[in-house]
Design a protein around this motif. Structure first.
Motif, PDB file in Angstrom:
ATOM      1  N   PRO A  77     -24.311  57.141 -15.653  1.00  0.00           N
ATOM      2  CA  PRO A  77     -25.487  57.911 -15.224  1.00  0.00           C
ATOM      3  C   PRO A  77     -26.658  57.052 -14.757  1.00  0.00           C
ATOM      4  CG  PRO A  77     -25.314  57.901 -17.625  1.00  0.00           C
ATOM      5  CD  PRO A  77     -24.053  57.294 -17.102  1.00  0.00           C
ATOM      6  N   ASN A  78     -26.677  55.780 -15.132  1.00  0.00           N
ATOM      7  CA  ASN A  78     -27.813  54.925 -14.768  1.00  0.00           C
ATOM      8  C   ASN A  78     -27.471  53.853 -13.747  1.00  0.00           C
ATOM      9  OD1 ASN A  78     -29.958  56.076 -16.303  1.00  0.00           O
ATOM     10  ND2 ASN A  78     -29.044  55.226 -18.159  1.00  0.00           N
ATOM     11  N   ILE A  79     -26.337  53.994 -13.070  1.00  0.00           N
ATOM     12  CA  ILE A  79     -25.979  53.082 -11.983  1.00  0.00           C
ATOM     13  C   ILE A  79     -25.761  53.908 -10.721  1.00  0.00           C
ATOM     14  CG2 ILE A  79     -24.312  51.415 -11.105  1.00  0.00           C
ATOM     15  CD1 ILE A  79     -23.760  50.535 -13.924  1.00  0.00           C
ATOM     16  N   HIS A  80     -26.391  53.503  -9.634  1.00  0.00           N
ATOM     17  CA  HIS A  80     -26.352  54.268  -8.389  1.00  0.00           C
ATOM     18  C   HIS A  80     -25.975  53.348  -7.223  1.00  0.00           C
ATOM     19  CE1 HIS A  80     -28.620  57.188 -10.788  1.00  0.00           C
ATOM     20  NE2 HIS A  80     -29.386  56.159 -11.130  1.00  0.00           N
ATOM     21  N   VAL A  81     -24.952  53.734  -6.485  1.00  0.00           N
ATOM     22  CA  VAL A  81     -24.573  53.002  -5.268  1.00  0.00           C
ATOM     23  C   VAL A  81     -25.459  53.486  -4.138  1.00  0.00           C
ATOM     24  CG1 VAL A  81     -22.734  52.484  -3.631  1.00  0.00           C
ATOM     25  CG2 VAL A  81     -22.191  52.773  -6.066  1.00  0.00           C
ATOM     26  N   ILE A  82     -26.219  52.574  -3.535  1.00  0.00           N
ATOM     27  CA  ILE A  82     -27.189  52.974  -2.500  1.00  0.00           C
ATOM     28  C   ILE A  82     -26.848  52.441  -1.117  1.00  0.00           C
ATOM     29  CG2 ILE A  82     -29.051  53.204  -4.177  1.00  0.00           C
ATOM     30  CD1 ILE A  82     -30.140  50.494  -3.111  1.00  0.00           C
ATOM     31  N   THR A  92     -27.291  47.308   4.293  1.00  0.00           N
ATOM     32  CA  THR A  92     -27.650  48.650   4.748  1.00  0.00           C
ATOM     33  C   THR A  92     -27.705  49.576   3.545  1.00  0.00           C
ATOM     34  OG1 THR A  92     -26.656  48.375   6.945  1.00  0.00           O
ATOM     35  CG2 THR A  92     -26.956  50.634   6.153  1.00  0.00           C
ATOM     36  N   ILE A  93     -28.827  50.272   3.378  1.00  0.00           N
ATOM     37  CA  ILE A  93     -28.948  51.253   2.304  1.00  0.00           C
ATOM     38  C   ILE A  93     -29.308  52.605   2.898  1.00  0.00           C
ATOM     39  CG2 ILE A  93     -29.613  49.504   0.615  1.00  0.00           C
ATOM     40  CD1 ILE A  93     -32.507  50.662   0.815  1.00  0.00           C
ATOM     41  N   TYR A  94     -29.145  53.658   2.103  1.00  0.00           N
ATOM     42  CA  TYR A  94     -29.343  55.027   2.590  1.00  0.00           C
ATOM     43  C   TYR A  94     -30.459  55.718   1.808  1.00  0.00           C
ATOM     44  CZ  TYR A  94     -25.030  54.303   5.135  1.00  0.00           C
ATOM     45  OH  TYR A  94     -24.078  53.803   5.991  1.00  0.00           O
ATOM     46  N   GLU A  95     -31.361  56.335   2.541  1.00  0.00           N
ATOM     47  CA  GLU A  95     -32.493  57.008   1.914  1.00  0.00           C
ATOM     48  C   GLU A  95     -32.029  58.076   0.932  1.00  0.00           C
ATOM     49  OE1 GLU A  95     -36.764  59.015   3.240  1.00  0.00           O
ATOM     50  OE2 GLU A  95     -35.093  58.991   4.670  1.00  0.00           O
ATOM     51  N   ASN A  96     -30.991  58.820   1.301  1.00  0.00           N
ATOM     52  CA  ASN A  96     -30.553  59.907   0.422  1.00  0.00           C
ATOM     53  C   ASN A  96     -29.783  59.428  -0.808  1.00  0.00           C
ATOM     54  OD1 ASN A  96     -28.115  59.175   1.567  1.00  0.00           O
ATOM     55  ND2 ASN A  96     -27.630  61.172   2.424  1.00  0.00           N
ATOM     56  N   LYS A  97     -29.579  58.128  -0.908  1.00  0.00           N
ATOM     57  CA  LYS A  97     -28.914  57.565  -2.090  1.00  0.00           C
ATOM     58  C   LYS A  97     -29.897  56.921  -3.070  1.00  0.00           C
ATOM     59  CE  LYS A  97     -24.691  58.494  -0.708  1.00  0.00           C
ATOM     60  NZ  LYS A  97     -23.847  59.489  -1.425  1.00  0.00           N
ATOM     61  N   LEU A  98     -31.169  56.827  -2.687  1.00  0.00           N
ATOM     62  CA  LEU A  98     -32.144  56.187  -3.567  1.00  0.00           C
ATOM     63  C   LEU A  98     -32.370  57.050  -4.808  1.00  0.00           C
ATOM     64  CD1 LEU A  98     -34.831  54.976  -0.985  1.00  0.00           C
ATOM     65  CD2 LEU A  98     -32.989  53.645  -2.042  1.00  0.00           C
ATOM     66  N   PRO A  99     -32.285  56.478  -6.008  1.00  0.00           N
ATOM     67  CA  PRO A  99     -32.487  57.257  -7.233  1.00  0.00           C
ATOM     68  C   PRO A  99     -33.974  57.466  -7.510  1.00  0.00           C
ATOM     69  CG  PRO A  99     -31.995  54.980  -7.798  1.00  0.00           C
ATOM     70  CD  PRO A  99     -31.908  55.081  -6.300  1.00  0.00           C
ATOM     71  N   THR A 126     -30.022  50.275 -10.841  1.00  0.00           N
ATOM     72  CA  THR A 126     -30.020  51.025 -12.091  1.00  0.00           C
ATOM     73  C   THR A 126     -31.251  51.918 -12.172  1.00  0.00           C
ATOM     74  OG1 THR A 126     -31.199  49.274 -13.280  1.00  0.00           O
ATOM     75  CG2 THR A 126     -28.783  49.169 -13.260  1.00  0.00           C
ATOM     76  N   GLY A 127     -31.185  52.912 -13.049  1.00  0.00           N
ATOM     77  CA  GLY A 127     -32.359  53.743 -13.352  1.00  0.00           C
ATOM     78  C   GLY A 127     -32.883  54.548 -12.184  1.00  0.00           C
ATOM     79  N   ASP A 128     -34.212  54.730 -12.144  1.00  0.00           N
ATOM     80  CA  ASP A 128     -34.861  55.411 -11.024  1.00  0.00           C
ATOM     81  C   ASP A 128     -36.020  54.557 -10.530  1.00  0.00           C
ATOM     82  OD1 ASP A 128     -37.595  56.861 -12.145  1.00  0.00           O
ATOM     83  OD2 ASP A 128     -36.057  56.744 -13.690  1.00  0.00           O
ATOM     84  N   LEU A 129     -36.398  54.755  -9.277  1.00  0.00           N
ATOM     85  CA  LEU A 129     -37.351  53.860  -8.617  1.00  0.00           C
ATOM     86  C   LEU A 129     -38.634  54.594  -8.211  1.00  0.00           C
ATOM     87  CD1 LEU A 129     -34.833  52.004  -6.258  1.00  0.00           C
ATOM     88  CD2 LEU A 129     -35.531  51.384  -8.575  1.00  0.00           C
ATOM     89  N   GLY A 130     -39.716  53.852  -8.169  1.00  0.00           N
ATOM     90  CA  GLY A 130     -40.994  54.380  -7.677  1.00  0.00           C
ATOM     91  C   GLY A 130     -41.882  55.003  -8.731  1.00  0.00           C
ATOM     92  N   ALA A 131     -41.339  55.305  -9.907  1.00  0.00           N
ATOM     93  CA  ALA A 131     -42.111  56.004 -10.938  1.00  0.00           C
ATOM     94  C   ALA A 131     -43.233  55.134 -11.491  1.00  0.00           C
ATOM     95  CB  ALA A 131     -41.186  56.462 -12.065  1.00  0.00           C
TER      96      ALA A 131
END
Length: 339
Positions: free
Chosen positions: A307-312, A255-262, A169-174
């Protein structure tokens, strides 16, 4: 004759917990799950009670140079709530215990509790008790949270299965970058006490560090759409750590994908300005208090437009390990680092 010594720094937090609790057994049939998940699970008959504790120590979890006491109180409640939410539960009560030194005034303690009060009012949580004692070195804050969940809707860290989707959910690293900015401004202030901190361009990052919010709306969505994640954990120690917990207890690969990270645009820009990798900040930063969960592919239509759920990524066989597929199509093994 030498005595063997094991330094705590060589163990790390999770290995320490595993080592000191390995001989503790559950004696009561009402104790369904003990140490090892986001919260303990206790059977009350009609539903499960969820119990968790979170401790914050001044100088380790927060710095009062730039973290107002009301934000410490608010964040402490939200951080503890995240453990209950990660079990698909609803928080109902908290207890608050503090150890505080005589350098704090009554007004300072009131400011701390003002933050706790605001969080309780916002999330409709009852403060029902606690303890107060003295400290010789600053402020220590401990919050115990009590929630509940319908038995059939309990989510644990185990349960992920190959071909499940991995979501955050949301965004990461902030939050991590918000901390870097605050520490940078603190160092400048120590050199020049008359300086005015330049925080306006970093509002999103600072807010994510000082005043995170709990993802209660995601639990409501799960209930409305009849979604039951196969596994779930809150991201307090970093995405990588959460992935490895699910990997270990579920016995699966991921397995996760760099271009899918929010990752928020401001996070990208600030990481670049600080000569940091935004991907590493997302993986290892911590304190995002977002949810990491897995669901069967059949549930994708229910969440793909949120908008706040991302498949990575997706769940794989355990033999494949935990991997990141980079933007250059390299497969890199993920290890927990944290901060």
């Amino acid at each position: 004759m030498s005595t063997s010594r094991t330094e705590l720094k060589d163990l790390g937090k999770f290995k320490l917990i595993e080592t000191i609790t390995e001989n503790f057994k559950l004696h009561h049939p009402t104790s369904i799950h003990g140490i090892g998940d986001d919260a303990a699970v206790i059977d009350t008959g009609n539903f499960y009670i969820l119990v968790t504790t979170n401790m914050l120590v001044e100088g380790v979890a927060f710095d009062l140079t730039y973290c107002p006491l009301k934000h410490v109180g608010y964040k402490a409640v939200v951080g503890t709530m995240a453990d209950i939410i990660a079990m698909n539960g609803t928080l109902e009560q908290i207890t608050v215990s503090i150890a505080i030194s005589n350098r704090f005034t009554l007004e300072a303690v009131q400011e701390l509790y003002q933050g706790i009060y605001r969080a309780c009012e916002h999330y409709k949580v009852d403060l029902v008790g606690g303890d107060t004692t003295s400290s010789t070195s600053g402020l220590i804050l401990s919050i115990t949270a009590i929630g509940k969940v319908v038995k059939e809707k309990l989510c644990l860290r185990k349960g992920a299965k190959p071909y499940d989707l991995v979501c955050v959910t949301g965004d990461l690293g902030a939050a991590y970058l918000g901390l870097q900015i605050l520490n940078r401004e603190k160092k400048i202030f120590e050199v020049d006490p008359h300086m005015q901190p330049k925080l306006e361009p970093y509002q999103h990052l600072i807010e994510r560090q000082l005043k995170p919010e709990a993802r209660t709306e995601i639990i409501q969505l799960f209930d409305q759409e009849n979604i039951l994640p196969s596994s779930m954990i809150d991201i307090s120690g970093g995405l990588a750590s959460g992935l490895l917990h699910i990997n270990k207890v579920s016995g699966v690969g991921i397995t996760i994908y760099e271009n899918k990270l929010p990752i928020n645009q401001k996070t990208y820009e600030t990481a670049e300005a600080l000569h940091l990798s935004s991907t590493l900040c997302a993986l290892h930063g911590g304190e995002d208090y977002e949810l990491l969960f897995t669901i069967p592919q059949s549930e994708l239509p229910k969440i793909e437009k949120h908008p706040n759920i991302h498949v990575i990524g997706y769940v794989t066989d355990v033999s494949l390990g935990v991997k990141l597929i980079t933007n250059s199509d390299e497969s890199i093994e993920i290890n927990a680092q944290g901060w």
